[in-house]
Design an enzyme around this catalytic site. Structure first.
Site, PDB file in Angstrom:
ATOM      1  N   SER A   1      11.012 -59.855  -5.850  1.00  0.00           N
ATOM      2  CA  SER A   1      11.165 -61.077  -5.525  1.00  0.00           C
ATOM      3  C   SER A   1      10.875 -62.184  -6.259  1.00  0.00           C
ATOM      4  O   SER A   1       9.801 -62.499  -6.784  1.00  0.00           O
ATOM      5  CB  SER A   1      10.244 -61.070  -4.237  1.00  0.00           C
ATOM      6  OG  SER A   1      10.247 -62.217  -3.370  1.00  0.00           O
TER       7      SER A   1
ATOM      8  N   HIS B   1      15.574 -60.201  -4.970  1.00  0.00           N
ATOM      9  CA  HIS B   1      15.271 -60.726  -3.624  1.00  0.00           C
ATOM     10  C   HIS B   1      14.967 -62.135  -3.609  1.00  0.00           C
ATOM     11  O   HIS B   1      14.081 -62.494  -4.445  1.00  0.00           O
ATOM     12  CB  HIS B   1      14.196 -59.883  -3.106  1.00  0.00           C
ATOM     13  CG  HIS B   1      13.565 -59.999  -1.681  1.00  0.00           C
ATOM     14  ND1 HIS B   1      14.131 -59.063  -0.754  1.00  0.00           N
ATOM     15  CD2 HIS B   1      12.796 -60.781  -1.068  1.00  0.00           C
ATOM     16  CE1 HIS B   1      13.654 -59.488   0.563  1.00  0.00           C
ATOM     17  NE2 HIS B   1      12.841 -60.490   0.359  1.00  0.00           N
TER      18      HIS B   1
ATOM     19  N   ASP C   1      13.825 -65.249  -1.463  1.00  0.00           N
ATOM     20  CA  ASP C   1      13.125 -65.757  -0.108  1.00  0.00           C
ATOM     21  C   ASP C   1      13.488 -66.986   0.178  1.00  0.00           C
ATOM     22  O   ASP C   1      13.101 -68.208  -0.503  1.00  0.00           O
ATOM     23  CB  ASP C   1      11.679 -65.523  -0.226  1.00  0.00           C
ATOM     24  CG  ASP C   1      11.118 -64.187  -0.021  1.00  0.00           C
ATOM     25  OD1 ASP C   1      11.705 -63.193   0.642  1.00  0.00           O
ATOM     26  OD2 ASP C   1      10.613 -63.603  -1.101  1.00  0.00           O
TER      27      ASP C   1
ATOM     28  N   MET D   1      12.586 -70.241   2.652  1.00  0.00           N
ATOM     29  CA  MET D   1      11.797 -70.578   3.844  1.00  0.00           C
ATOM     30  C   MET D   1      11.953 -71.985   4.046  1.00  0.00           C
ATOM     31  O   MET D   1      12.308 -72.804   3.388  1.00  0.00           O
ATOM     32  CB  MET D   1      10.338 -70.251   3.287  1.00  0.00           C
ATOM     33  CG  MET D   1       9.845 -68.869   2.886  1.00  0.00           C
ATOM     34  SD  MET D   1       8.226 -68.621   2.455  1.00  0.00           S
ATOM     35  CE  MET D   1       8.284 -67.034   1.751  1.00  0.00           C
TER      36      MET D   1
ATOM     37  N   HIS E   1      17.107 -63.416   1.816  1.00  0.00           N
ATOM     38  CA  HIS E   1      16.080 -63.210   2.827  1.00  0.00           C
ATOM     39  C   HIS E   1      15.947 -64.627   3.506  1.00  0.00           C
ATOM     40  O   HIS E   1      15.051 -65.442   3.118  1.00  0.00           O
ATOM     41  CB  HIS E   1      14.913 -62.610   2.659  1.00  0.00           C
ATOM     42  CG  HIS E   1      13.846 -62.257   3.679  1.00  0.00           C
ATOM     43  ND1 HIS E   1      12.583 -62.108   3.465  1.00  0.00           N
ATOM     44  CD2 HIS E   1      14.047 -62.356   5.120  1.00  0.00           C
ATOM     45  CE1 HIS E   1      11.846 -61.824   4.363  1.00  0.00           C
ATOM     46  NE2 HIS E   1      12.800 -62.221   5.457  1.00  0.00           N
TER      47      HIS E   1
ATOM     48  N   MET F   1      14.358 -66.600   5.793  1.00  0.00           N
ATOM     49  CA  MET F   1      13.173 -67.056   6.930  1.00  0.00           C
ATOM     50  C   MET F   1      13.360 -68.275   7.612  1.00  0.00           C
ATOM     51  O   MET F   1      12.413 -69.282   7.137  1.00  0.00           O
ATOM     52  CB  MET F   1      11.738 -66.764   6.378  1.00  0.00           C
ATOM     53  CG  MET F   1      11.638 -65.097   6.038  1.00  0.00           C
ATOM     54  SD  MET F   1      10.219 -65.000   4.749  1.00  0.00           S
ATOM     55  CE  MET F   1      11.120 -65.105   3.224  1.00  0.00           C
TER      56      MET F   1
ATOM     57  N   MET G   1       9.029 -55.894   7.773  1.00  0.00           N
ATOM     58  CA  MET G   1       8.100 -57.006   7.160  1.00  0.00           C
ATOM     59  C   MET G   1       6.723 -56.449   7.122  1.00  0.00           C
ATOM     60  O   MET G   1       5.873 -55.998   8.262  1.00  0.00           O
ATOM     61  CB  MET G   1       7.986 -58.400   7.872  1.00  0.00           C
ATOM     62  CG  MET G   1       9.189 -59.098   7.589  1.00  0.00           C
ATOM     63  SD  MET G   1       9.936 -59.311   6.127  1.00  0.00           S
ATOM     64  CE  MET G   1       8.526 -60.197   5.358  1.00  0.00           C
TER      65      MET G   1
ATOM     66  N   ASP H   1       9.069 -54.977   2.745  1.00  0.00           N
ATOM     67  CA  ASP H   1       8.811 -56.283   2.157  1.00  0.00           C
ATOM     68  C   ASP H   1       7.420 -57.003   2.571  1.00  0.00           C
ATOM     69  O   ASP H   1       7.071 -57.324   3.572  1.00  0.00           O
ATOM     70  CB  ASP H   1       9.854 -57.260   2.654  1.00  0.00           C
ATOM     71  CG  ASP H   1       9.804 -58.626   1.809  1.00  0.00           C
ATOM     72  OD1 ASP H   1       8.976 -58.788   1.023  1.00  0.00           O
ATOM     73  OD2 ASP H   1      10.639 -59.745   2.170  1.00  0.00           O
TER      74      ASP H   1
END
Ligand code: DX5
Ligand code: ZN
Length: 221
Positions: A7, A32, A34, A36, A65, A67, A136, A174
């Site tokens: 990540s 990965h 992320d 956000m 991913h 979020m 998660m 994760d």
């Protein structure tokens, strides 16, 4: 074989390209990334332009991913930027069926992430549209958090649910994954590991850290 997805959130922000390349050179299976939004989760991270910039730099598949609230408005952007797997959260997707169908239609693999408090039976009606379930193992929003042990049993129950429905898909975990928790998750049925701190924490090289994770999950019992 278990996929390892470093990540990039845990990498040095001034050296993202270099650290993505280090993961690729070390034999990682995917990167990965992320995303956000400061709303679904408290933190803010990257936009599609960062995904696009990284895409020019490495050829690893990207697992993006999301979020973010209303992820359905951003599917095209992230897939055009290079996401091969695109994961949305069940908790912010009232039209999850439509969203997963759209992700596949746009040419990516469709993933659903579940927060620690979200039950797995919410997936039962969309199993035929899901390529990847991301359990998660922390409450999303930050790297470096402690692994939530109750989620190991959730992985086990998800594996059983998929068997009952005769469905095959990736089960990823994760958050808080290290050599010990990786082994617990793989024993329970996880087939992919998103790993931030344990790959990029500076204690070992990216290559050594990935090799140690691989060795840990090979020693299954
Ligand atoms: C957490 C993110 C994770 C995070 C994992 O909200 O979804 O992917 O980067 O980081 P570690 O491995 O440090 O828990
Ligand atoms: Zn993540």
């Amino acid at each position: 074989m278990v996929s390892i997805e470093p990540s990039i959130l845990a990498a040095d922000p001034l050296r993202l390209g270099e650290q993505a390349k280090a993961a690729e050179d070390a034999g990682a299976d995917a990167l990965h990334i992320d995303i956000m939004d400061g709303r679904f989760v408290p933190n803010l991270t990257f936009g599609a332009h960062i995904v696009r910039a990284l895409r020019q730099h490495v050829s690893l598949p990207f697992h993006v991913h999301l979020m973010i609230v209303e992820p359905e408005h951003h599917l095209e952007d992230f897939i055009a930027a290079g996401a091969k797997i695109l994961t949305v959260h069940q908790e912010v997707s009232p039209h999850l069926h439509r969203t997963l169908g759209k992700i596949r239609q746009l040419g990516a693999r469709a993933g659903v992430a579940l927060n620690p408090s979200t039950p797995i039976n919410t997936l039962e009606e969309v199993l035929d549209l899901t390529d990847y379930v991301l359990i998660m193992t922390v409450n999303p929003g930050f790297g470096g958090q402690a692994f939530i042990r109750s989620q190991v049993d959730k992985v086990r129950r998800l594996r059983a649910l998929l068997e009952v429905h005769d469905r095959q898909m990736v089960i990823g975990v994760d958050g808080g994954i290290d050599q010990e928790t990786a082994r617990l998750c793989v024993q329970a049925g996880a087939t992919a590991l998103a790993v931030g701190t344990s790959v990029y924490d500076g204690k070992g090289t990216v290559e050594a850290n990935i090799a140690a994770l691989r060795a840990a999950v090979r020693r299954r019992s």
